[in-house]
Design a protein around this motif. Structure first.
Motif, PDB file in Angstrom:
ATOM      1  N   GLU A  67       0.851  -1.184   0.000  1.00 32.99           N
ATOM      2  CA  GLU A  67       0.000   0.000   0.000  1.00 32.99           C
ATOM      3  C   GLU A  67       0.887   1.233   0.000  1.00 32.99           C
ATOM      4  O   GLU A  67       1.923   1.254   0.660  1.00 32.99           O
ATOM      5  N   SER A  68       0.442   2.262  -0.705  1.00 29.80           N
ATOM      6  CA  SER A  68       1.151   3.521  -0.591  1.00 29.80           C
ATOM      7  C   SER A  68       0.677   4.216   0.683  1.00 29.80           C
ATOM      8  O   SER A  68      -0.282   3.795   1.329  1.00 29.80           O
ATOM      9  N   CYS A  69       1.360   5.263   1.041  1.00 27.75           N
ATOM     10  CA  CYS A  69       1.008   6.006   2.257  1.00 27.75           C
ATOM     11  C   CYS A  69      -0.414   6.561   2.148  1.00 27.75           C
ATOM     12  O   CYS A  69      -1.201   6.470   3.094  1.00 27.75           O
ATOM     13  N   LYS A  70      -0.736   7.141   1.003  1.00 29.41           N
ATOM     14  CA  LYS A  70      -2.083   7.705   0.826  1.00 29.41           C
ATOM     15  C   LYS A  70      -3.150   6.620   0.869  1.00 29.41           C
ATOM     16  O   LYS A  70      -4.222   6.825   1.451  1.00 29.41           O
ATOM     17  N   GLN A  71      -2.870   5.473   0.262  1.00 28.81           N
ATOM     18  CA  GLN A  71      -3.833   4.370   0.300  1.00 28.81           C
ATOM     19  C   GLN A  71      -4.069   3.904   1.734  1.00 28.81           C
ATOM     20  O   GLN A  71      -5.205   3.658   2.147  1.00 28.81           O
ATOM     21  N   ARG A  72      -2.979   3.817   2.498  1.00 32.21           N
ATOM     22  CA  ARG A  72      -3.101   3.380   3.886  1.00 32.21           C
ATOM     23  C   ARG A  72      -3.900   4.396   4.697  1.00 32.21           C
ATOM     24  O   ARG A  72      -4.771   4.035   5.482  1.00 32.21           O
ATOM     25  N   LYS A  73      -3.630   5.698   4.495  1.00 30.39           N
ATOM     26  CA  LYS A  73      -4.381   6.735   5.210  1.00 30.39           C
ATOM     27  C   LYS A  73      -5.867   6.667   4.883  1.00 30.39           C
ATOM     28  O   LYS A  73      -6.712   6.774   5.772  1.00 30.39           O
ATOM     29  N   ARG A  74      -6.187   6.504   3.602  1.00 33.69           N
ATOM     30  CA  ARG A  74      -7.599   6.427   3.205  1.00 33.69           C
ATOM     31  C   ARG A  74      -8.280   5.208   3.827  1.00 33.69           C
ATOM     32  O   ARG A  74      -9.406   5.297   4.318  1.00 33.69           O
ATOM     33  N   ARG A  75      -7.586   4.059   3.797  1.00 34.49           N
ATOM     34  CA  ARG A  75      -8.164   2.841   4.359  1.00 34.49           C
ATOM     35  C   ARG A  75      -8.388   2.985   5.863  1.00 34.49           C
ATOM     36  O   ARG A  75      -9.470   2.660   6.372  1.00 34.49           O
ATOM     37  N   LEU A  76      -7.420   3.518   6.568  1.00 35.21           N
ATOM     38  CA  LEU A  76      -7.562   3.676   8.015  1.00 35.21           C
ATOM     39  C   LEU A  76      -8.662   4.672   8.368  1.00 35.21           C
ATOM     40  O   LEU A  76      -9.436   4.466   9.313  1.00 35.21           O
ATOM     41  N   ARG A  77      -8.747   5.747   7.599  1.00 35.89           N
ATOM     42  CA  ARG A  77      -9.809   6.740   7.844  1.00 35.89           C
ATOM     43  C   ARG A  77     -11.186   6.112   7.599  1.00 35.89           C
ATOM     44  O   ARG A  77     -12.132   6.324   8.361  1.00 35.89           O
ATOM     45  N   LYS A  78     -11.290   5.339   6.536  1.00 33.06           N
ATOM     46  CA  LYS A  78     -12.548   4.666   6.217  1.00 33.06           C
ATOM     47  C   LYS A  78     -12.939   3.692   7.328  1.00 33.06           C
ATOM     48  O   LYS A  78     -14.098   3.652   7.760  1.00 33.06           O
ATOM     49  N   GLU A  79     -11.968   2.920   7.819  1.00 37.40           N
ATOM     50  CA  GLU A  79     -12.239   1.987   8.916  1.00 37.40           C
ATOM     51  C   GLU A  79     -12.644   2.731  10.187  1.00 37.40           C
ATOM     52  O   GLU A  79     -13.564   2.324  10.902  1.00 37.40           O
ATOM     53  N   TYR A  80     -11.966   3.843  10.468  1.00 41.80           N
ATOM     54  CA  TYR A  80     -12.278   4.635  11.661  1.00 41.80           C
ATOM     55  C   TYR A  80     -13.693   5.185  11.588  1.00 41.80           C
ATOM     56  O   TYR A  80     -14.453   5.113  12.548  1.00 41.80           O
ATOM     57  N   LEU A  81     -14.056   5.744  10.424  1.00 37.62           N
ATOM     58  CA  LEU A  81     -15.396   6.316  10.285  1.00 37.62           C
ATOM     59  C   LEU A  81     -16.473   5.236  10.343  1.00 37.62           C
ATOM     60  O   LEU A  81     -17.557   5.452  10.913  1.00 37.62           O
ATOM     61  N   ALA A  82     -16.184   4.062   9.770  1.00 32.25           N
ATOM     62  CA  ALA A  82     -17.151   2.969   9.822  1.00 32.25           C
ATOM     63  C   ALA A  82     -17.361   2.511  11.263  1.00 32.25           C
ATOM     64  O   ALA A  82     -18.492   2.283  11.701  1.00 32.25           O
ATOM     65  N   LYS A  83     -16.268   2.403  12.003  1.00 33.37           N
ATOM     66  CA  LYS A  83     -16.370   1.985  13.401  1.00 33.37           C
ATOM     67  C   LYS A  83     -17.104   3.040  14.223  1.00 33.37           C
ATOM     68  O   LYS A  83     -17.936   2.715  15.074  1.00 33.37           O
ATOM     69  N   LYS A  84     -16.842   4.291  13.946  1.00 35.47           N
ATOM     70  CA  LYS A  84     -17.481   5.390  14.670  1.00 35.47           C
ATOM     71  C   LYS A  84     -18.988   5.421  14.384  1.00 35.47           C
ATOM     72  O   LYS A  84     -19.810   5.570  15.291  1.00 35.47           O
ATOM     73  N   SER A  85     -19.375   5.265  13.129  1.00 37.29           N
ATOM     74  CA  SER A  85     -20.796   5.282  12.778  1.00 37.29           C
ATOM     75  C   SER A  85     -21.517   4.050  13.328  1.00 37.29           C
ATOM     76  O   SER A  85     -22.682   4.104  13.716  1.00 37.29           O
ATOM     77  N   GLU A  86     -20.789   2.928  13.406  1.00 38.52           N
ATOM     78  CA  GLU A  86     -21.375   1.705  13.972  1.00 38.52           C
ATOM     79  C   GLU A  86     -21.669   1.890  15.460  1.00 38.52           C
ATOM     80  O   GLU A  86     -22.721   1.480  15.948  1.00 38.52           O
ATOM     81  N   THR A  87     -20.771   2.533  16.177  1.00 35.10           N
ATOM     82  CA  THR A  87     -20.998   2.767  17.620  1.00 35.10           C
ATOM     83  C   THR A  87     -22.126   3.766  17.829  1.00 35.10           C
ATOM     84  O   THR A  87     -22.874   3.667  18.811  1.00 35.10           O
ATOM     85  N   LEU A  88     -22.298   4.705  16.914  1.00 34.32           N
ATOM     86  CA  LEU A  88     -23.405   5.669  17.051  1.00 34.32           C
ATOM     87  C   LEU A  88     -24.751   4.995  16.796  1.00 34.32           C
ATOM     88  O   LEU A  88     -25.756   5.341  17.418  1.00 34.32           O
ATOM     89  N   ARG A  89     -24.784   4.032  15.863  1.00 32.29           N
ATOM     90  CA  ARG A  89     -26.042   3.337  15.573  1.00 32.29           C
ATOM     91  C   ARG A  89     -26.455   2.437  16.737  1.00 32.29           C
ATOM     92  O   ARG A  89     -27.637   2.270  17.021  1.00 32.29           O
ATOM     93  N   VAL A  90     -25.460   1.848  17.416  1.00 32.65           N
ATOM     94  CA  VAL A  90     -25.765   0.945  18.529  1.00 32.65           C
ATOM     95  C   VAL A  90     -26.338   1.747  19.708  1.00 32.65           C
ATOM     96  O   VAL A  90     -27.257   1.308  20.371  1.00 32.65           O
ATOM     97  N   ASN A  91     -25.815   2.915  19.950  1.00 29.50           N
ATOM     98  CA  ASN A  91     -26.269   3.729  21.086  1.00 29.50           C
ATOM     99  C   ASN A  91     -27.556   4.358  20.725  1.00 29.50           C
ATOM    100  O   ASN A  91     -28.530   4.553  20.924  1.00 29.50           O
TER     101      ASN A  91
END
Length: 91
Positions: A67-91
């Motif tokens: 992965e390039s640095c930008k690809q890794r940043k995009r993937r991690l940001r996407k995972e972070y936002l998905a996890k964050k939205s998942e926790t908001l839906r559960v609450n």
């Protein structure tokens, strides 16, 4: 070989003390230049290896093995936002 001739000419042209003083100054100048050249060659070697590593990494990214640095940043940001939205839906 040429140094002996140069030194002999200095001894002929100047007194012994003056010739030795000039020879010592020349040797000091040469040693400084050799030290400077050594540092220069080390820097060139470091840059060459750094550039080669970067080139190899770019080849691996294009081949899809890394992965390039930008690809890794995009993937991690996407995972972070998905996890964050998942926790908001559960609450």
């Amino acid at each position: 070989m040429g140094q002996k001739r140069i030194q002999a000419n200095l001894y002929k042209r100047y007194s012994k003390e003056e010739a030795e003083k000039r020879i010592a100054a020349y040797r000091e100048k040469v040693s400084k230049n050799l030290a400077r050249e050594t540092i220069y060659l080390q820097i060139i070697a470091e840059n060459k290896t750094r550039n080669q590593t970067a080139y190899d990494n770019r080849k691996l990214v294009k081949a899809g093995e890394h992965e390039s640095c930008k690809q890794r940043k995009r993937r991690l940001r996407k995972e972070y936002l998905a996890k964050k939205s998942e926790t908001l839906r559960v609450n």
